[in-house]
Design an enzyme around this catalytic site. Structure first.
Site: not given
Ligand code: 4NP
Length: 155
Positions: A9, A12, A14-16, A123
Site C-alpha cells: 500500500c 505500509n 494501515c492496509r498492507s 485508504d
Molecule cells: P496505508 O495508509 O497506505 O494503508 O498504510 C496510509 C498511511 C499513511 C499515510 C497515507 C496512507 N500518510 O500519508 O502518512
C-alpha cells in the site's frame, strides 16, 4: 522454497499490514511466506497504525510485531506474487517493476473478488475506525480467495 507473497500500500502502516496478517493466517507457514511494504518511506521502521492493530486484534489476529518498510527493486525477484491495494499503488509499483516478468507479478487486490472492476481498498488513514473495519472485511474476502487459489496452484 516457500512461495512468497508481498502486500503493498502507500504507507505500509494501515492496509498492507492487515493484508499481510490476514493472508498469513489463511496459508500454511511451511509453504508460504507473506510480507508487506509501502510505496512511500515516511513510516519505515514503525509498527502498524494502532487502529489497524486494534481492528486485527478484534478479529483475533496479532499484527503488532510488523515493521514498515519501503518496496525495493529486489522485491520483484524475491517475491512470486505482489498484491497492491489501490489503483495509485498499481501505477507506482508497475513503474518500479524492472522487467515485463516483474510487471506480470503485480495485481490489484480486489480484482480477486471483482475481476476487472478496478475496485480499490480505500485508504483509511484520515477516517474513523469504521474505515478500518471495512478494510478488514474487504481484505478478508479477497485473502480467502487468494489463499484458495494459491493452495490449489502450489499443492
Ligand atoms: P496505508 O495508509 O497506505 O494503508 O498504510 C496510509 C498511511 C499513511 C499515510 C497515507 C496512507 N500518510 O500519508 O502518512
Amino acid at each position: 522454497m516457500p512461495v512468497k507473497i508481498l502486500m503493498v500500500c502507500l504507507g505500509n502502516i494501515c492496509r498492507s499490514p492487515l493484508a499481510e496478517g490476514i493472508l498469513q493466517s489463511k496459508l500454511p507457514s511451511d509453504k508460504f511466506t507473506v510480507d508487506s511494504a509501502g510505496t512511500g518511506d515516511w513510516h519505515a521502521g514503525q509498527g502498524p497504525d494502532r487502529r489497524s492493530v486494534a481492528t486485527a486484534k478484534g478479529r483475533g489476529l496479532d499484527i503488532s510485531c510488523q515493521k514498515a518498510r519501503q518496496i525495493k527493486p529486489a522485491d520483484f525477484t524475491n517475491f512470486d506474487h505482489i498484491y497492491v491495494m489501490d489503483s495509485s499503488n498499481l501505477r507506482d509499483v508497475t513503474k518500479l517493476a524492472p522487467t515485463q516478468e516483474a510487471k506480470a507479478k503485480v495485481k490489484l487486490m480486489m480484482d480477486e473478488v471483482f475481476p476487472g472492476q478496478k475496485v480499490d481498498v480505500p485508504d483509511p488513514y484520515y477516517g474513523g475506525p469504521d474505515g478500518f473495519e471495512k478494510v478488514y472485511d474487504m481484505l478478508d474476502e479477497a485473502c480467502t480467495l487468494v489463499a484458495q487459489k494459491l493452495i490449489k496452484e502450489h499443492a
